[in-house]
Design a protein around this motif. Structure first.
Motif, PDB file in Angstrom:
ATOM      1  N   UNK A 418      41.118  56.323  33.442  1.00  0.00           N
ATOM      2  CA  UNK A 418      40.610  55.259  34.295  1.00  0.00           C
ATOM      3  C   UNK A 418      41.353  53.975  33.984  1.00  0.00           C
ATOM      4  N   UNK A 419      41.750  53.261  35.014  1.00  0.00           N
ATOM      5  CA  UNK A 419      42.376  51.955  34.831  1.00  0.00           C
ATOM      6  C   UNK A 419      41.738  50.993  35.818  1.00  0.00           C
ATOM      7  N   UNK A 420      41.250  49.869  35.306  1.00  0.00           N
ATOM      8  CA  UNK A 420      40.621  48.846  36.141  1.00  0.00           C
ATOM      9  C   UNK A 420      41.350  47.530  35.900  1.00  0.00           C
ATOM     10  N   UNK A 421      41.776  46.890  36.984  1.00  0.00           N
ATOM     11  CA  UNK A 421      42.480  45.608  36.892  1.00  0.00           C
ATOM     12  C   UNK A 421      41.822  44.638  37.867  1.00  0.00           C
ATOM     13  N   UNK A 422      41.454  43.465  37.361  1.00  0.00           N
ATOM     14  CA  UNK A 422      40.720  42.491  38.161  1.00  0.00           C
ATOM     15  C   UNK A 422      41.369  41.118  38.049  1.00  0.00           C
ATOM     16  N   UNK A 423      41.487  40.444  39.181  1.00  0.00           N
ATOM     17  CA  UNK A 423      41.911  39.050  39.242  1.00  0.00           C
ATOM     18  C   UNK A 423      40.790  38.269  39.926  1.00  0.00           C
ATOM     19  N   UNK A 424      40.514  37.054  39.444  1.00  0.00           N
ATOM     20  CA  UNK A 424      39.433  36.276  40.045  1.00  0.00           C
ATOM     21  C   UNK A 424      39.715  34.787  39.923  1.00  0.00           C
ATOM     22  N   UNK A 425      39.178  34.043  40.872  1.00  0.00           N
ATOM     23  CA  UNK A 425      39.098  32.595  40.793  1.00  0.00           C
ATOM     24  C   UNK A 425      37.634  32.232  40.926  1.00  0.00           C
ATOM     25  N   UNK A 426      37.162  31.292  40.106  1.00  0.00           N
ATOM     26  CA  UNK A 426      35.736  30.962  40.122  1.00  0.00           C
ATOM     27  C   UNK A 426      35.551  29.466  39.897  1.00  0.00           C
ATOM     28  N   UNK A 427      34.400  28.989  40.313  1.00  0.00           N
ATOM     29  CA  UNK A 427      34.049  27.579  40.123  1.00  0.00           C
ATOM     30  C   UNK A 427      32.536  27.466  40.035  1.00  0.00           C
ATOM     31  N   UNK A 428      32.096  26.457  39.309  1.00  0.00           N
ATOM     32  CA  UNK A 428      30.663  26.215  39.166  1.00  0.00           C
ATOM     33  C   UNK A 428      30.465  24.739  38.835  1.00  0.00           C
ATOM     34  N   UNK A 429      29.447  24.117  39.429  1.00  0.00           N
ATOM     35  CA  UNK A 429      29.268  22.697  39.150  1.00  0.00           C
ATOM     36  C   UNK A 429      27.922  22.158  39.565  1.00  0.00           C
ATOM     37  N   UNK A 430      27.680  20.912  39.145  1.00  0.00           N
ATOM     38  CA  UNK A 430      26.485  20.150  39.505  1.00  0.00           C
ATOM     39  C   UNK A 430      26.933  18.775  39.993  1.00  0.00           C
TER      40      UNK A 430
END
Length: 753
Positions: A418-430
């Protein structure tokens, strides 16, 4: 009754501490402030809107907590599954509600590095030299990404300091348990470079005795070594670098241990009759590099790199008997790399972060077993009917065959990659809309590619019934033998590696209202996600694709502090709507004819309330209550005929979890802690009738009393003080059960400076 005794004892302690000791209530400056870091920012517990149960260093010491299992047992809306092999958060099991799917629904992180779910019961999650444990309840998909649909657990260990210090600990307790641990460190270059090392050796015989091999059934022998560096160079003000390395190796029992329930008084005579050892051997190497740079003007740039290499081998006896009828082993090699780059910002009105994330898991696994599959009488009957026999004759011939060969002995092996590859962009704020009202928002865009392939081989290793023994029915027996041979052969084959790609957008939106300086409420809506993949059907030697599953989580929170901060009362209420739920479905050939499908839709709701009160310098108490209701709204499986499991509850989803405790600090260095946890009854499977799979409630009371001097301390503790007898899982047909841990009594000696 025991809960009443605990409450009465705490009330008595409270009266003793406030009246007899006549201590003043602590001033606000004397109250410990809990800082939560699992959301990638440092916020106080009262500023954190997510539901999080925090176990501090002080509580770990006060309650003599030694393992993550101890923490899970004492946290609202958190429960164990089979022994210490898994857990549920708000009724959602970390390995999937029905055991389906490849990804976890909740991940345990140690210093930011994820621990594979397969080794949680035998991995590096002990509490020695831990600084804090944070259990986030509810989806953390926006910030954590994959494997956090139900929540996340963050274990943070002690960092190096620029002051010299060292400590050691010896624990001797029931079941011939011995624990030796040391930790310490200090400056290498004063003011710039510091180190810390920690090591722990644990050995135990466990509670279950093997009467066939005349040895402990679940012995434990583990070693953990951790080294950490902290670099704060004077030539680069505002820069910090933390380099951590940890090695863990363990030879232990299987992740859950069965006891023979046919034995008289089996709770006090825990025995196993197996000839094959049930063991787990694990090796873990983990490294993290945490870089932080204060850019000024409210900006901070961070980089977190983690690497984990895990190998494990588990062996088991499959027939629970002294005969070598069924046995096997599973092995796993897992290399995981993660990289996160994050920019944080904070000023009087806006605080938040934006980041990039990369995840790569490269895993090989396999199994080798000798197993006995129940001869599928209904399948044989159907085959005979398709060959021209009437229903009554087909059923008669099938019954004769099953009587002659009740089980099909098979030698089976598999190798999967099994091979899993993930790319992500994220943001969080107040963002403060007004002085009292703030907007909460975030998102994550997640792109995943996973690849799965498997080879497996199955061989019949028994003796077929002799057709000549059946007279005129010999042709039918010949045909059935050929059919059984075909069923076994269908479990052999090769599934070439195939890739699948998934994209998910995970938004989060909410409002926070600061009614008073110490009273706030929030309402947040966010989406949870677990990726799809491919599932192997062992009986058919085929891989079947399944799609992602999603949740919408609606959550209301309350944060309040009273009495100048000495008393905090926090609460969260939630409703979760779950669609495209990944479930495990059987398709009728035999017990191995199953794979993951998107057959489910469900919902759950509940709340957590947690309170903590520092009454005086001599006394404090804390308590938590969790309530959860779970329900499958759509859940159909094919067991030869369609079975509608809609309306059932999730396995291991207690309606109520209640915990509480109190600390008393007597004069002259003496101190004591009393704590308890209650979990209502649970169903251990999603099967009809579900009432056949229910295990009862349990209440565990734990206590510790000790003496602390300037550089040393001694204490005695008792876990499950009243020796509560309870079952975590029962296999009635095999007369086997996973029993809850009995009373454990121990002595702790510590020294340090």
């Amino acid at each position: 009754m025991r809960a009443f005794l605990l409450s009465s004892t705490i009330l008595c302690l409270s009266g003793f501490s406030t009246a007899a000791m006549a201590e003043d209530a602590p001033a606000a400056d004397d109250v410990d402030v809990i800082v939560v870091t699992g959301e990638k920012v440092s916020r106080t517990l009262q500023e954190t809107t997510a539901s999080v149960g925090v176990t501090t260093k002080a509580r770990i010491e006060n309650e003599a907590i030694q393992t993550l299992e101890d923490v899970l047992q004492r946290t609202a809306n958190v429960s164990l599954t089979y022994g210490s092999s898994g857990f549920t958060i708000r009724g959602i099991a970390n390995q999937g509600v029905s055991g389906a799917g490849d990804a976890a629904t909740a991940t345990v992180f140690v210093d930011g590095a994820p621990i594979p779910q397969e080794i949680l019961a035998n991995g590096p999650t002990d509490m020695w030299d831990a600084a804090q444990v944070e259990i986030f309840r509810g989806p953390q998909s926006t910030l954590q990404g994959l494997n956090a649909l139900a929540g996340a657990i963050h274990i943070r260990t002690q960092d190096p300091t620029m002051d010299w210090g060292a400590k050691g600990r010896i624990i001797v307790s029931s079941h011939n348990t011995r624990n030796f641990a040391i930790a310490g460190g200090g400056p290498i270059v004063p003011g710039e470079l510091a180190f810390r090392v920690a090591a722990e050796k644990r050995k135990s015989d466990g509670e279950v005795w093997n009467v066939v091999r005349d040895e402990p059934e679940s012995p434990q022998d583990t070693t953990m070594v951790r080294a950490k560096l902290l670099w704060t160079p004077s030539a680069l003000p505002g820069f910090e670098a933390r380099l951590n390395y940890m090695h863990f190796e363990g030879e232990t029992g299987y992740s859950f241990v069965y006891s023979d329930t046919s034995v008289n008084d089996f709770f006090n005579n825990r025995e196993s009759p197996t000839d094959t050892p049930n063991t787990s051997d694990s090796n873990v190497d983990q490294a993290t590099l945490d870089l932080r740079l204060d850019l000024g003007s409210g900006f901070t740039l961070s980089s977190l790199t983690t690497y984990s290499s895990v190998s494990s081998v588990r062996a088991y006896d499959g027939d629970f008997s002294p005969e070598p009828l069924s046995y096997g082993s599973n092995w796993l090699n897992n290399d995981t790399i993660t990289q996160e780059l994050r920019l944080n910002y904070e000023d009087d009105r806006l605080s938040g972060l934006i980041g990039l994330y990369y995840y790569n898991r490269d895993q090989t696994s396999g199994s080798s077993s000798r197993t006995r599959v129940q001869t599928p009488g209904s399948t044989i009957t159907a085959l005979l009917q398709s060959g021209g026999l009437d229903a009554a004759t087909a059923a008669y011939v099938s019954s004769l065959y099953v009587a002659a060969l009740p089980e099909v002995p098979v030698s089976y092996s598999s190798d999967a990659a099994t091979k899993v590859e993930t790319f992500a962009i994220f943001a969080d704020g107040r963002y403060k809309l007004t002085d009292r009202l703030s907007l909460l928002a975030g998102f994550r865009f997640d792109h995943e590619k996973n690849r799965f392939g498997v080879d497996q081989d199955a061989v019949f290793v028994g003796t077929y019934p002799n057709p000549a023994d059946f007279g005129p029915l010999a042709p039918a027996i010949y045909a059935i033998n050929a059919g059984v041979e075909g069923l076994v052969a269908s479990a052999s084959g090769n599934v070439p590696p195939a890739s699948r790609t998934f994209n998910a957008f995970l938004p989060k939106l909410g409002l926070n209202m600061q009614w008073m300086p110490d009273l706030s409420t929030s309402f947040v809506v966010q989406r949870g996600y677990r990726s799809g993949g491919s599932s192997m059907n062992t009986a058919r030697s085929q891989a079947f694709a399944y799609d992602p599953e999603y949740t919408w989580n609606y959550e209301l929170s309350l944060r309040s502090a009273w009495l100048d901060g000495a008393l905090t009362v926090n609460a969260n209420a939630y409703y979760i709507d779950w669609t495209d739920q990944q479930t495990s479905a059987n398709f009728g050939l035999n017990v191995y004819d199953y794979h993951t499908v998107n057959a489910g839709r469900s919902h759950l709701y509940g709340f957590e309330i947690e309170a903590s009160h520092r009454v005086s310098q001599a006394f404090d108490w804390y308590a938590g209550i969790g309530h959860s209701r779970t329900r499958f709204d759509e859940f159909q499986t094919d067991l030869g005929s369609i079975t509608d499991l809609s309306g059932l509850q999730f396995p291991y989803a207690p309606h109520w979890t209640i915990s509480g405790g109190a600390n008393v600090r007597f004069g002259g260095g003496f101190n004591a802690n009393l704590n308890a946890s209650y979990r209502s009854g649970v169903y251990t499977a999603a099967s009809l009738p579900q009432s056949d799979w229910r295990v009862g409630a349990r209440t565990l009371v734990n206590g510790r009393i000790g003496y602390r001097a300037e550089n040393w301390s001694a204490s005695v503790f008792a876990n499950n003080l009243f020796d509560e007898h309870y079952i975590q899982y029962e296999w009635r047909d095999a007369q086997q059960a996973v029993l809850g841990a009995g009373r454990t009594v121990g002595l702790v000696l510590e020294a340090g400076f």
